[in-house]
Design an enzyme around this catalytic site. Structure first.
Site, PDB file in Angstrom:
ATOM      1  N   VAL A 132       0.837  -1.205   0.000  1.00 14.57           N
ATOM      2  CA  VAL A 132       0.000   0.000   0.000  1.00 14.57           C
ATOM      3  C   VAL A 132       0.869   1.251   0.000  1.00 14.57           C
ATOM      4  O   VAL A 132       0.670   2.172  -0.805  1.00 14.57           O
ATOM      5  CB  VAL A 132      -0.946  -0.001   1.229  1.00 14.57           C
ATOM      6  CG1 VAL A 132      -1.613   1.362   1.396  1.00 14.57           C
ATOM      7  CG2 VAL A 132      -1.995  -1.100   1.102  1.00 14.57           C
ATOM      8  N   ARG A 144       4.203   1.766  -0.682  1.00 16.20           N
ATOM      9  CA  ARG A 144       5.079   1.982  -1.839  1.00 16.20           C
ATOM     10  C   ARG A 144       4.261   2.341  -3.087  1.00 16.20           C
ATOM     11  O   ARG A 144       4.662   3.213  -3.870  1.00 16.20           O
ATOM     12  CB  ARG A 144       5.933   0.735  -2.079  1.00 16.20           C
ATOM     13  CG  ARG A 144       6.950   0.442  -0.956  1.00 16.20           C
ATOM     14  CD  ARG A 144       8.216   1.249  -1.124  1.00 16.20           C
ATOM     15  NE  ARG A 144       9.147   1.098  -0.030  1.00 16.20           N
ATOM     16  CZ  ARG A 144      10.153   0.227   0.021  1.00 16.20           C
ATOM     17  NH1 ARG A 144      10.325  -0.637  -0.966  1.00 16.20           N
ATOM     18  NH2 ARG A 144      10.990   0.215   1.046  1.00 16.20           N
ATOM     19  N   ASP A 162      -7.411 -17.773   8.491  1.00 20.31           N
ATOM     20  CA  ASP A 162      -8.570 -18.663   8.453  1.00 20.31           C
ATOM     21  C   ASP A 162      -9.106 -18.921   7.049  1.00 20.31           C
ATOM     22  O   ASP A 162      -9.853 -19.879   6.843  1.00 20.31           O
ATOM     23  CB  ASP A 162      -9.702 -18.093   9.314  1.00 20.31           C
ATOM     24  CG  ASP A 162      -9.324 -17.965  10.775  1.00 20.31           C
ATOM     25  OD1 ASP A 162      -8.469 -18.750  11.236  1.00 20.31           O
ATOM     26  OD2 ASP A 162      -9.877 -17.083  11.462  1.00 20.31           O
ATOM     27  N   ARG A 204       0.701 -44.517  18.218  1.00 18.64           N
ATOM     28  CA  ARG A 204      -0.226 -43.640  18.929  1.00 18.64           C
ATOM     29  C   ARG A 204      -1.177 -42.962  17.942  1.00 18.64           C
ATOM     30  O   ARG A 204      -0.851 -42.739  16.782  1.00 18.64           O
ATOM     31  CB  ARG A 204       0.588 -42.591  19.698  1.00 18.64           C
ATOM     32  CG  ARG A 204      -0.212 -41.561  20.444  1.00 18.64           C
ATOM     33  CD  ARG A 204       0.724 -40.517  21.034  1.00 18.64           C
ATOM     34  NE  ARG A 204       1.623 -41.089  22.047  1.00 18.64           N
ATOM     35  CZ  ARG A 204       2.840 -40.626  22.315  1.00 18.64           C
ATOM     36  NH1 ARG A 204       3.346 -39.615  21.609  1.00 18.64           N
ATOM     37  NH2 ARG A 204       3.571 -41.183  23.258  1.00 18.64           N
ATOM     38  N   GLY A 241      -9.086 -21.682  12.441  1.00 24.09           N
ATOM     39  CA  GLY A 241      -9.968 -21.531  11.289  1.00 24.09           C
ATOM     40  C   GLY A 241     -11.335 -20.992  11.664  1.00 24.09           C
ATOM     41  O   GLY A 241     -12.158 -20.727  10.794  1.00 24.09           O
ATOM     42  N   LYS A 272      -7.237 -52.984   9.641  1.00 20.38           N
ATOM     43  CA  LYS A 272      -6.507 -53.157   8.382  1.00 20.38           C
ATOM     44  C   LYS A 272      -4.993 -53.154   8.593  1.00 20.38           C
ATOM     45  O   LYS A 272      -4.223 -53.244   7.636  1.00 20.38           O
ATOM     46  CB  LYS A 272      -6.888 -52.051   7.408  1.00 20.38           C
ATOM     47  CG  LYS A 272      -8.323 -52.137   6.906  1.00 20.38           C
ATOM     48  CD  LYS A 272      -8.652 -50.953   5.998  1.00 20.38           C
ATOM     49  CE  LYS A 272     -10.103 -50.987   5.547  1.00 20.38           C
ATOM     50  NZ  LYS A 272     -10.448 -49.802   4.698  1.00 20.38           N
ATOM     51  N   ARG A 328      -3.423 -38.895  22.026  1.00 21.69           N
ATOM     52  CA  ARG A 328      -3.023 -37.611  22.584  1.00 21.69           C
ATOM     53  C   ARG A 328      -3.568 -36.459  21.735  1.00 21.69           C
ATOM     54  O   ARG A 328      -3.653 -36.559  20.509  1.00 21.69           O
ATOM     55  CB  ARG A 328      -1.497 -37.518  22.670  1.00 21.69           C
ATOM     56  CG  ARG A 328      -0.870 -38.503  23.649  1.00 21.69           C
ATOM     57  CD  ARG A 328      -1.231 -38.134  25.090  1.00 21.69           C
ATOM     58  NE  ARG A 328      -0.657 -39.090  26.044  1.00 21.69           N
ATOM     59  CZ  ARG A 328      -1.298 -40.151  26.522  1.00 21.69           C
ATOM     60  NH1 ARG A 328      -2.533 -40.406  26.097  1.00 21.69           N
ATOM     61  NH2 ARG A 328      -0.727 -40.954  27.400  1.00 21.69           N
TER      62      ARG A 328
END
EC number: 2.7.1.11
Length: 320
Positions: free
Chosen positions: A24, A26, A128, A163, A171, A212, A244
């Site tokens: 803006v 410059r 976001d 884990r 967001g 699986k 966790r």
């Protein structure tokens, strides 16, 4: 005829805001305009905390995260008398127009000033990616890099300990950052605000993965959907796998902007000046199909909807 402009950043900071301010300043100086930086967003506008900027004011700023002008949430700006004082401060300095860099809350302030006859141009600055009228917002891609790096690190330790890791991503009520990070980070499961969440369905999907032969998993979830610590306890109880939860938090807003955010911010900043010189006010800038666009800021806030990236989600599902 525009001779003086003001520029401010408002709401939550995002990487690339400094690059936008630089763009803006410059671009305005190259057209012979004077530029005033307004400190701490609408609060500084109300308190008349402004300073004239020159090209050296924004030297060495393109690579810096955050915003050197500062930002503050100022809900009092909804009050008519507060806005009247802000406009008086602008007029007393001979400022003809204002460039506002921020998210939809910042746009709302610019919308109100526009409705009261003061020309404003809005630039979308938020990690976001939840602003209508643009494919991407300033800061989104830098935050994405930060989140993906965190996911990569969590995968290292999750695989070592077999884990399940839950990662909460910013967001607000838009899942773009979570979805993009999940694809780039190879997350096995994604929970988004745009899709109704059922924790038992998630548990069933995780169990199916274990059956699986899956040894570990990453669940990416957007903030405000549920208590992720409680979710982790429930998943661990149902799957018998250590689980966790990690909240990435404000680290996602910081850091030096990546190249794309610097380019996007610079283009948008320069385009804002171009619009003002063409006589436009009450507009918001965006990028669509890699081209600069502008929309009526009132229409953008009241009527335009940000499209959900459903094709991205379909891609992610194929790669689980």
């Amino acid at each position: 005829m525009i001779k003086k402009i003001g520029v401010l950043t408002s709401g939550g900071d995002s990487p690339g805001m400094n690059a936008a301010i630089r763009g803006v300043v410059r671009a305005a100086l190259s057209e012979g305009l004077e530029v005033f930086g307004i400190y701490d967003g609408y609060l500084g506008l109300y308190e008349d905390r402004m300073e004239k900027l020159d090209r050296y004011s924004v030297s060495d700023m393109i690579n810096r995260g955050g915003t050197f002008l500062g930002s503050a949430r100022f809900p009092e700006f909804r009050d008519d008398s507060v806005r009247a004082k802000a406009i008086e401060n602008l007029q007393n300095r001979g400022i003809d127009a204002l460039v506002v860099i921020g998210g939809d809350g910042s746009y709302m302030g610019a919308k109100r000033l526009t409705e009261e006859g003061f020309p404003c141009i809005g630039l979308p600055g938020t990690i976001d990616n939840d602003v209508a009228g643009t494919d991407y917002t300033i800061g989104f891609f830098t935050a994405l890099e930060t989140v993906v790096e965190a996911i990569d690190r969590l995968r290292d330790t999750s695989s070592s300990h077999q884990r399940i890791s839950i990662v909460e991503v910013m967001g607000r009520y838009c899942g773009d950052l979570t979805l993009a990070a999940a694809i780039a980070g190879g997350c096995e499961f994604i929970v988004l605000p745009e899709i109704e969440f059922n924790r038992e369905d998630l548990v069933c999907e995780i169990k199916a993965g274990i059956d699986k032969g899956k040894k570990h998993a990453i669940v990416a979830i957007t903030e405000h959907i549920c208590d992720i610590d409680e979710l982790a306890r429930h998943i661990e109880q149902e799957t018998k796998r250590e689980t966790r939860a990690t909240v990435l938090g404000h680290i996602q807003r910081g850091g030096s902007p990546v190249a794309y955010d610097r380019i996007l911010a610079s283009r948008m900043g320069a385009y804002a000046i171009e619009l003002l010189l063409q006589g436009y006010g009450g507009r918001c800038v965006g990028i669509q199909n890699e081209k600069m666009v502008h929309h009526d800021i009132i229409d953008a806030i009241e009527n335009m909807k940000r499209p959900f990236k459903g094709d991205w989600l379909e891609t992610a599902k194929k790669l689980y």
